[in-house]
Motif scaffolding. Structure first.
Motif, short mmCIF file in Angstrom:
data_model
loop_
_atom_site.label_atom_id
_atom_site.label_comp_id
_atom_site.label_asym_id
_atom_site.label_seq_id
_atom_site.Cartn_x
_atom_site.Cartn_y
_atom_site.Cartn_z
N LEU A 262 0.92 -1.00 -0.26
CA LEU A 262 0.50 0.03 -0.26
C LEU A 262 1.05 1.18 -0.15
O LEU A 262 1.13 1.98 -1.21
N ALA A 263 1.42 1.28 0.63
CA ALA A 263 2.60 2.19 1.11
C ALA A 263 3.74 2.96 0.14
O ALA A 263 3.86 3.73 -0.41
N GLU A 264 4.10 1.42 -0.98
CA GLU A 264 5.03 1.60 -2.16
C GLU A 264 3.70 1.95 -3.17
O GLU A 264 4.59 3.15 -3.72
N ASN A 265 2.08 1.48 -3.49
CA ASN A 265 1.56 2.04 -4.52
C ASN A 265 1.17 3.37 -4.12
O ASN A 265 1.09 4.39 -5.42
N MET A 266 0.94 4.02 -3.08
CA MET A 266 0.41 5.72 -2.94
C MET A 266 2.45 6.16 -2.99
O MET A 266 2.15 7.49 -4.03
N LYS A 267 3.26 5.83 -3.08
CA LYS A 267 4.82 6.48 -3.32
C LYS A 267 4.30 6.88 -4.93
O LYS A 267 4.80 8.05 -6.05
N LYS A 268 3.75 5.78 -5.94
CA LYS A 268 4.26 5.37 -7.01
C LYS A 268 3.25 7.02 -7.73
O LYS A 268 3.42 7.31 -8.26
N TRP A 269 2.07 7.49 -6.61
CA TRP A 269 0.71 8.46 -7.18
C TRP A 269 1.32 9.53 -6.82
O TRP A 269 0.84 10.40 -6.35
N GLY A 270 2.75 9.40 -5.83
CA GLY A 270 3.24 10.55 -4.96
C GLY A 270 3.00 10.95 -4.13
O GLY A 270 2.51 12.57 -3.35
N LYS A 271 1.67 10.39 -3.42
CA LYS A 271 1.43 10.30 -1.79
C LYS A 271 1.97 9.41 -1.05
O LYS A 271 3.17 8.73 -0.89
N THR A 272 1.87 9.78 -0.01
CA THR A 272 1.93 9.58 1.39
C THR A 272 1.26 8.72 2.35
O THR A 272 0.25 9.10 2.63
N LEU A 273 1.65 7.49 2.88
CA LEU A 273 0.80 7.08 3.84
C LEU A 273 0.86 8.18 4.83
O LEU A 273 2.05 8.16 5.21
N TYR A 274 0.08 8.16 5.37
CA TYR A 274 -0.16 9.67 6.75
C TYR A 274 0.21 9.04 7.73
O TYR A 274 0.71 9.45 8.88
N GLY A 275 -0.64 7.79 8.18
CA GLY A 275 -0.01 6.77 9.77
C GLY A 275 -0.72 5.39 9.81
O GLY A 275 -1.03 5.24 8.76
N VAL A 276 -0.29 5.17 10.34
CA VAL A 276 0.54 3.30 11.05
C VAL A 276 0.18 2.27 11.86
O VAL A 276 0.54 3.88 13.41
N GLY A 277 -0.52 1.86 12.13
CA GLY A 277 -0.74 1.50 13.46
C GLY A 277 -1.07 0.29 13.79
O GLY A 277 -1.30 -0.27 12.32
N ASN A 278 -0.85 -0.67 15.15
CA ASN A 278 0.07 -1.81 15.10
C ASN A 278 0.08 -2.73 16.29
O ASN A 278 0.03 -2.03 16.83
N ARG A 279 0.04 -4.21 15.72
CA ARG A 279 -0.30 -4.57 17.07
C ARG A 279 1.39 -4.28 18.05
O ARG A 279 1.20 -4.67 19.28
N SER A 280 2.10 -4.47 17.18
CA SER A 280 3.21 -4.31 18.46
C SER A 280 3.94 -2.63 18.00
O SER A 280 3.77 -2.59 16.16
N TYR A 281 4.26 -1.73 18.63
CA TYR A 281 3.86 -0.53 18.51
C TYR A 281 5.75 -0.23 18.16
O TYR A 281 5.99 0.43 16.68
N GLU A 282 6.74 -1.35 18.06
CA GLU A 282 8.08 -1.16 17.38
C GLU A 282 8.21 -1.66 15.54
O GLU A 282 8.28 -0.81 15.01
N ASN A 283 7.16 -1.94 15.75
CA ASN A 283 7.05 -3.00 13.84
C ASN A 283 5.96 -1.37 13.52
O ASN A 283 6.82 -1.52 12.01
N ALA A 284 5.48 -0.73 14.10
CA ALA A 284 4.67 -0.01 13.27
C ALA A 284 6.03 1.23 13.20
O ALA A 284 5.90 1.96 11.78
N VAL A 285 6.21 1.55 14.51
CA VAL A 285 7.86 2.61 14.10
C VAL A 285 8.65 2.19 13.26
O VAL A 285 9.88 3.87 12.23
N LYS A 286 9.10 1.37 13.21
CA LYS A 286 10.14 0.57 11.63
C LYS A 286 9.31 1.03 10.13
O LYS A 286 10.40 1.40 9.61
N PHE A 287 8.37 1.00 10.43
CA PHE A 287 7.49 0.33 8.86
C PHE A 287 7.23 2.23 9.02
O PHE A 287 7.96 2.67 7.52
N ALA A 288 6.86 3.42 9.63
CA ALA A 288 6.68 4.67 9.60
C ALA A 288 8.20 5.31 9.46
O ALA A 288 8.59 5.91 8.15
N GLU A 289 9.60 4.70 9.97
CA GLU A 289 10.43 5.31 9.36
C GLU A 289 11.16 5.16 8.23
O GLU A 289 11.80 5.65 7.32
N THR A 290 10.54 3.45 7.87
CA THR A 290 11.39 2.85 5.84
C THR A 290 10.03 3.77 4.84
O THR A 290 10.65 4.22 3.72
N TYR A 291 8.60 4.25 5.20
CA TYR A 291 7.81 4.48 3.78
C TYR A 291 7.47 5.94 4.58
O TYR A 291 6.78 6.43 4.04
#
Length: 324
Positions: free
Chosen positions: A18-47
């Motif tokens: 989802l995040a990669e496809n949004m970038k193709k469109w010139g958009k950025t995913l605004y927010g992310v939530g996950n059962r593991s907060y640490e994994n959500a932080v890593k995801f946010a940093e990547t995208y």
């Protein structure tokens, strides 16, 4: 069109796409939530995601969020759907959208009540190829539909604790891969099947490991589906008409089909879209629907498919713990 803010609940492979496809469109995913907060932080940093939520409910309460993409395990969907829709959020939900037709009816009712768009992220309904094929069929050049045949087989690790085979994670072939095959059949059939027969082989955990399904509607259009989580098969769909048949490989995200005409065996290659952009097409159709434009999210087909899956599992007397 308005710039919509998307948030992803769940940050697995689908959220990454989802995040990669949004970038193709010139958009950025605004927010992310996950059962593991640490994994959500890593995801946010990547995208480059701006907002990471400490708690899922914070996403639902965030006034900036317009649309939520829900990609948690499907036995958690109804809980989050209710919360998101009650909070005024449009929702695009990974398949299978719910466990059963009762849950979907409850969620759809909330969406109607709150004037929101609720949809299943079913690629078949959004790939340009399928829209082009529908135009060809509607033109009448292939004649009436007679038969649809579908295969979908994966070879998954035979571990009864993983998400494919665990009852506690709503595992089984029907909800995981069968939903694609049934959605494909429903896309081409002129009305929903009213006659359904099936056979099932259960895994040791009690979920459906392998199944064969036969469908027929009042127009006497028929479909045959074979599914397996422990025997690799090609993802192949064949749609047979009086004047020709369509053959599609890798049909969940297909961008190419071959039509063979009955009269002279002439073949025509139909190409549209790009497999790699599958989630982009979902995003674009969802935003169009949310904006008040043409709604091509096909919740009516999703409902027909969910009714079929619920009926099939009832015939098997197979329920998940949440349904007991």
């Amino acid at each position: 069109m308005k710039e919509y803010c998307w948030a992803a609940l769940g940050c697995g492979e689908i959220a990454r796409q989802l995040a990669e496809n949004m970038k193709k469109w010139g958009k950025t995913l605004y927010g992310v939530g996950n059962r593991s907060y640490e994994n959500a932080v890593k995801f946010a940093e990547t995208y480059g995601v701006e907002k990471v939520y400490d708690h899922v409910q914070d996403m639902f309460r965030d006034d900036k969020v317009d649309i939520i993409y829900l990609s948690t395990p499907h036995n958690t969907h109804i809980k989050y759907l209710i919360e998101a829709l009650n909070s005024g959020k449009h929702v695009l939900c990974e398949k299978s959208i719910t466990l059963n037709s009762h849950e979907l009816s409850e969620a759809a009712g909330l969406a109607d009540q709150n004037n929101l768009v609720l949809a299943e992220a079913m690629t078949v309904y959004h790939m340009p190829l399928y829209k082009k094929l529908k135009e060809i069929i509607t033109s009448g050049q292939l004649g009436p539909l007679r038969f649809v045949q579908l295969n979908f087989g994966s070879y998954k690790d035979y571990n009864m604790e993983n998400r494919f085979f665990s009852r506690n994670l709503a595992g089984g072939a029907l909800l995981d891969i069968g939903v694609y095959a049934l959605s494909f059949a429903r896309w081409f059939m002129t009305e929903t099947p009213d006659q359904i027969l099936s056979q099932v082989k259960f895994a040791p955990s009690g979920v459906d490991e392998q199944a064969g399904i036969l469908l027929m509607n009042k127009q006497q259009e028929m479909a045959s589906i074979s599914l397996s989580l422990h025997a690799k098969q090609p993802k192949r769909g064949t749609v047979a008409f009086d004047k020709g048949h369509i053959e599609i490989y890798e049909y969940p995200r297909a961008d190419k089909a071959v039509i063979t005409y009955t009269e002279d065996n002439r073949q025509e290659v139909i190409e549209a879209g790009n497999t790699d952009d599958a989630l982009l097409y979902e995003i674009l159709d969802m935003e169009k629907a949310v904006s008040g434009g043409c709604n091509e999210m096909h919740l009516e087909y999703t409902s027909d498919v969910m009714n079929m899956m619920t009926r099939i599992r009832n015939d098997w007397n197979m329920k998940y713990p949440e349904e007991s």
